[in-house]
Enzyme design. Structure first.
Site, PDB file in Angstrom:
ATOM      1  N   LYS A  44      33.554  -7.342  35.012  1.00 50.16           N
ATOM      2  CA  LYS A  44      32.175  -7.104  34.419  1.00 50.16           C
ATOM      3  C   LYS A  44      31.231  -7.937  35.065  1.00 50.16           C
ATOM      4  O   LYS A  44      31.519  -8.861  35.503  1.00 50.16           O
ATOM      5  CB  LYS A  44      32.158  -7.790  32.885  1.00 50.16           C
ATOM      6  CG  LYS A  44      30.861  -7.803  32.120  1.00 50.16           C
ATOM      7  CD  LYS A  44      30.389  -6.355  31.598  1.00 50.16           C
ATOM      8  CE  LYS A  44      29.107  -6.597  30.969  1.00 50.16           C
ATOM      9  NZ  LYS A  44      28.371  -5.110  30.965  1.00 50.16           N
ATOM     10  N   CYS A 127      21.191  -3.615  36.097  1.00 51.77           N
ATOM     11  CA  CYS A 127      21.469  -3.241  34.833  1.00 51.77           C
ATOM     12  C   CYS A 127      19.914  -3.000  34.050  1.00 51.77           C
ATOM     13  O   CYS A 127      19.050  -3.896  33.992  1.00 51.77           O
ATOM     14  CB  CYS A 127      21.883  -4.943  34.215  1.00 51.77           C
ATOM     15  SG  CYS A 127      22.134  -4.731  32.425  1.00 51.77           S
TER      16      CYS A 127
HETATM   17  C1  SIN Z   1      25.030  -3.893  30.050  1.00 49.38           C
HETATM   18  O1  SIN Z   1      25.855  -4.749  29.943  1.00 49.38           O
HETATM   19  O2  SIN Z   1      24.113  -3.512  29.523  1.00 49.38           O
HETATM   20  C2  SIN Z   1      25.325  -2.920  31.400  1.00 49.38           C
HETATM   21  C3  SIN Z   1      25.503  -3.514  32.559  1.00 49.38           C
HETATM   22  C4  SIN Z   1      24.719  -2.683  33.767  1.00 49.38           C
HETATM   23  O3  SIN Z   1      24.269  -1.677  33.165  1.00 49.38           O
HETATM   24  O4  SIN Z   1      24.655  -3.082  34.618  1.00 49.38           O
END
Ligand code: SIN
Length: 308
Positions: A44, A127
């Site tokens: 992540k 993001c």
């Molecule tokens: C998110 O955690 O909101 C998505 C992350 C991303 O799109 O980079």
């Protein structure tokens, strides 16, 4: 069928892997990817401090795709730095995805994460889900400044994950930035940001954050993803390794990404919906697709899209 690929000198046992965000936040999820047939473990996108993320509901699947506004829920970079050595024992590349809430976060994280020796680092400039924080990848100057700050701190291959662009002028502008910054690979694309899905029955949005606005993923974004892969593949004359992300639900979707110029593909929505078994299915489907068309390997068809 040979589905192995090499990206920036790193060998991947399969060209199919998870997209950052999909089942890769916790130690358990990352271990699950290690045990699966995913060709890599992608973490992540991490921030300096651990984050709970945005309020729920924040993910909603629908026919043809999904919308999310997760808000970067993650364990914080220190936790991922500690997990990396154990995760590397699965014998497949570990890609650490680095994000940040401000420009200074990126070098702070990059330095420590690089010290934990992942195989590659992806810098996430895209993001769309942090309220009040625009996507850095839509600001060419800020992108260049940021990449130039992190580049000297990273000794493993460094890529950037970009948002989708919708005009050739933007492909060229970002292509020139990337070319000046010593980037080793691209990940194209992040979700199509700030879409809005409406439930007409109860006349509501379907996710809570940002008034229902969120990043779109899955089948509906495949043409946008393919266009970005193709545009950057051509900009760099096939010399920049590209990981194609967006709309990979069937093996043929992966094949299309490879044809457009991707070296490998990442799976987001389909992984969330199906779990890690998705990789075995996609592997089989992609292998059949390649075999039917007489290709000997995934590398063989890279960039071979015919124009009319
Ligand atoms: C998110 O955690 O909101 C998505 C992350 C991303 O799109 O980079």
């Amino acid at each position: 069928m040979d589905l192995t690929v090499t990206i920036a000198g790193v060998k991947f046992p399969s060209c199919l892997m998870n997209a950052s965000g999909a089942l890769c936040v916790t130690a358990e999820e990352l271990t699950g990817l290690g045990r699966s047939r995913s060709g890599a473990i992608v973490t992540k996108s991490m921030t300096v401090e651990p984050r709970e993320g945005n309020p729920e509901p924040r993910y909603h699947p629908f026919a043809g795709g999904s919308i999310n506004s997760m808000g970067l829920p993650n364990l914080g970079y220190r936790a991922y730095a500690e997990l990396i050595p154990a995760l590397k024992q699965f014998g497949k590349p570990l890609i650490a995805s680095v994000a940040g809430l401000c420009e200074d976060d990126f070098p702070a994280i990059a330095k420590v994460i690089n010290g934990a020796a992942p195989d590659l680092i992806e810098v996430n400039l895209s993001c769309p889900n942090i309220p009040g924080k625009p996507q850095i990848g839509y600001d060419a100057e800020a992108s260049e400044r940021l990449i130039k700050r992190v580049r000297p701190l990273i000794t493993v291959p460094m890529g950037v994950k970009l948002p989708p662009y919708f005009d050739p002028a933007h492909h060229e502008l970002m292509g020139s930035v990337i070319a000046r910054c010593g980037v080793d690979f691209l990940n194209l694309i992040n979700s199509v940001g700030n879409g809005l899905f409406v439930n007409p029955d109860n006349e509501t949005v379907v996710i809570k954050p940002k008034g229902g606005f969120g990043g779109l993923g899955g089948t509906i974004i495949k043409p946008v993803a393919l266009a970005n892969v193709r545009a950057f593949y051509k900009y760099f004359k096939g010399r920049m390794p590209i990981i194609g992300t967006g709309g990979v639900v069937q093996g043929v979707d992966a094949f299309e990404h490879l044809l457009c110029g991707a070296s490998a593909v990442q799976v987001g929505t389909a992984l969330v919906e199906e779990g890690v078994q998705v990789f075995a299915r996609l592997e089989k489907e992609l292998a059949a697709c390649l075999e039917q068309r007489g290709y000997k390997s995934a590398e063989d068809c890279r960039g071979k899209l015919k124009e009319l």
